[in-house]
Design a protein around this motif. Structure first.
Motif, PDB file in Angstrom:
ATOM      1  N   ALA A   1       0.809  -1.389   0.006  1.00  0.00           N
ATOM      2  CA  ALA A   1       0.061   0.011  -0.114  1.00  0.00           C
ATOM      3  C   ALA A   1       0.958   1.211  -0.258  1.00  0.00           C
ATOM      4  O   ALA A   1       0.743   2.095  -0.600  1.00  0.00           O
ATOM      5  N   ALA A   2       1.665   1.353   0.966  1.00  0.00           N
ATOM      6  CA  ALA A   2       2.732   2.502   0.954  1.00  0.00           C
ATOM      7  C   ALA A   2       3.323   2.775  -0.446  1.00  0.00           C
ATOM      8  O   ALA A   2       3.570   3.584  -0.854  1.00  0.00           O
ATOM      9  N   ALA A   3       4.015   1.806  -1.129  1.00  0.00           N
ATOM     10  CA  ALA A   3       4.825   1.886  -2.099  1.00  0.00           C
ATOM     11  C   ALA A   3       3.957   2.321  -3.394  1.00  0.00           C
ATOM     12  O   ALA A   3       4.356   2.841  -4.535  1.00  0.00           O
ATOM     13  N   ALA A   4       2.588   2.116  -3.431  1.00  0.00           N
ATOM     14  CA  ALA A   4       1.735   2.545  -4.450  1.00  0.00           C
ATOM     15  C   ALA A   4       1.167   3.850  -4.168  1.00  0.00           C
ATOM     16  O   ALA A   4       0.918   4.581  -5.241  1.00  0.00           O
ATOM     17  N   GLU A   5       1.582   4.617  -3.220  1.00  0.00           N
ATOM     18  CA  GLU A   5       1.406   5.999  -3.047  1.00  0.00           C
ATOM     19  C   GLU A   5       2.306   6.966  -3.623  1.00  0.00           C
ATOM     20  O   GLU A   5       3.150   7.603  -3.178  1.00  0.00           O
ATOM     21  N   THR A   6       2.344   7.116  -5.009  1.00  0.00           N
ATOM     22  CA  THR A   6       3.064   7.990  -5.944  1.00  0.00           C
ATOM     23  C   THR A   6       2.113   8.603  -6.855  1.00  0.00           C
ATOM     24  O   THR A   6       0.903   8.194  -7.388  1.00  0.00           O
ATOM     25  N   GLY A   7       2.924   9.931  -7.095  1.00  0.00           N
ATOM     26  CA  GLY A   7       1.776  10.744  -8.100  1.00  0.00           C
ATOM     27  C   GLY A   7       0.427  10.945  -7.611  1.00  0.00           C
ATOM     28  O   GLY A   7       0.288  11.559  -6.461  1.00  0.00           O
TER      29      GLY A   7
END
Length: 505
Positions: A220-226
């Motif tokens: 979940a944390a890694a997906a928080e981009t852009g």
């Protein structure tokens, strides 16, 4: 530009199988603070409000705080209690509607009043009626939230804890507030997507101290981009028989980013599928009473053996008065043990009619529903300590916050000291024993009524931790509870069905 933001905290995890309704007095016994008084008490603690204020002060917000309310998990919230607390929030929104730029709410996500299955969804819908469809609302949620479609419809931003034991309340509040500020400033246009999984809860109840579940939160944390602004994994709550029961994944995306919605849907579906695929991979090993007692009898480690009385966890709405494990310890002659807490207001009151040092015979525990964990025990012991039950936490969860067990006694029965309390609360802080003359690190055996939160403060002093299912209301044996309103099929009540992860709206 200065923004005016309405803030509030209103949290309860409602066990619909409990016979004990959660009335306003239970909020008063834990936390029921209005306006500036709430800010004064909770500003520097590990709270969602502190996180809101961290961001608000740094960015020059004008904050209108309505109320901070929390009660230990229990039965459905009475309408009187709900109306009193929700009414304070709605009145603040109504009275300040023309000058509000946003709303930040610390909610739980598993509140069930006695007039609706979705306490948070009802509150958000009423707020929308007051402030209209466009005012940005940011909501923090417990990791064990059951997120309804109505909640997602009426709040643009939903952000949940990522730790269990929960130690990131302030961090989560700051994260939600930062997104709210960017929304009010016109820099983002957030929307939340939801993927729901037909399980009572995630296989490990969201334990973030084990690799299998930690991996979900890392993803979940890694997906928080852009333009994917926040991704939350909610483990669900088995104690609620409601339509929105079960784990959910929430993905907040920026509608101004053309590619963000597709990426948000992808990560939500992926995480929902991972939860489903891991449904058989439970991490806890549940000992029965006989097995747990045998471990206690044999224990000779350098530090305490901690036995988590999982099924009688007041933090999941269990009564906290189950006696089966205590009876087993006493029958086996276990010594050097501490049993905490035994929630029994009647027994606590009776003990307070005596003096420290008195020998008393008393019927202890088992008064709410003997079918879940055993009936009352007739015991004779010596009163070691009488107290008003007040303490100030100093651990990762309750640090800096005042709490009270209400009238409290330490009763020594043979080799076991029992913390007998009035108010329902699970064990999460060392001060819950130290304040009453018990040094937990010096105990040979510590029996703690808690599923997981005890680990934040007690695991560092433990030489070993084991988990016992002594048959309380929060037993992992879900078939012992009768689910009527929950949609079917539903794992693990039903096992022979397929599921394909999808998002809504």
């Amino acid at each position: 530009m200065t923004f005016t933001v309405l803030t509030a905290e209103f949290m309860h995890e409602s066990n619909t199988f409990s016979r004990l309704p959660t009335a306003l007095g239970m909020f008063r016994a834990d936390t029921l603070l209005m306006g500036d008084e709430a800010i004064a008490v909770r500003r520097e603690a590990n709270t969602e409000l502190a996180g809101f204020l961290d961001v608000g002060r740094a960015r020059g917000w004008s904050v209108i705080h309505a109320v901070s309310a929390h009660a230990t998990p229990g039965g459905r919230v009475t309408k009187d209690a709900y109306d009193h607390i929700a009414g304070a929030i709605l009145a603040a929104a109504r009275n300040n509607r023309d000058r509000l730029d946003g709303i930040a709410l610390g909610l739980h996500g598993a509140m069930v009043p006695d007039f609706t299955d979705d306490g948070e969804g009802w509150l958000l819908a009423r707020l929308r009626e007051i402030v209209g469809p466009d005012l940005p609302i940011a909501v923090t949620l417990d990791l064990h939230a059951m997120v309804s479609a109505d909640m997602v419809r009426d709040a643009q931003i939903l952000v949940s804890y990522r730790t269990y034991p929960h130690i990131d309340m302030r961090e989560t509040g700051a994260k939600a507030a930062a997104l709210l500020h960017r929304t009010m400033a016109g820099k983002i246009a957030p929307r939340t997507l939801r993927a729901h999984v037909p399980m009572l809860d995630e296989a490990n109840a969201g334990r973030t101290d084990i690799p299998a579940t930690r991996a979900l939160y890392d993803r979940a944390a890694a997906a928080e981009t852009g333009g994917v602004l926040a991704v939350s994994v909610n483990a669900g709550f088995t104690g609620a028989d409601v339509a929105c029961v079960g784990p959910t994944v929430l993905a907040v995306h920026d509608r101004n980013d053309p590619s963000a919605e597709a990426r948000a849907r992808e990560v939500a579906r992926d995480l929902a599928a991972r939860i489903w695929d891991g449904r058989r991979a439970g991490g806890n090993v549940f000992l029965d009473v006989e097995q747990a007692v045998a471990e206690a009898v044999a224990w000779n480690g350098d530090g305490p053996l901690v036995i988590a009385d999982y099924a009688d966890n007041p933090g999941a709405g269990a009564y906290g008065d189950a006696t089966a494990l205590l009876e087993g310890l006493l029958d086996a002659g276990v010594d050097g043990a501490v049993f905490a807490p035994m929630v029994d207001a009647q027994a606590a009151a009776e003990l307070h009619r005596h003096a420290e040092g008195d020998s008393v015979t008393i019927d202890l525990g088992g008064k709410n529903d003997p079918a879940f964990g055993g009936g009352p025990l007739r015991l004779t012991g010596v009163i070691e300590r009488l107290s008003d039950g007040a303490y100030i936490g100093d651990g990762p969860i309750q640090g800096g916050l005042p709490h009270s067990f209400g009238p409290t006694a330490v009763l020594r029965v043979d080799g076991v000291r029992v913390l007998v309390v009035t108010e329902t609360m699970q064990m999460v802080d060392l001060q819950q024993l130290r304040a009453f003359g018990i040094e937990p690190a010096q105990a040979r055996v510590l029996v703690l009524k808690s599923m997981q939160h005890f680990r934040a403060a007690y695991q560092p002093i433990a030489s070993r931790v084991i988990v016992c299912d002594a048959g309380g209301l929060a037993t992992p044996q879900a078939s012992r509870r009768s689910y009527v309103r929950a949609p079917r099929p539903l794992w693990p009540l039903d096992r022979d069905f397929d599921f394909t992860a999808a998002t809504d709206p």
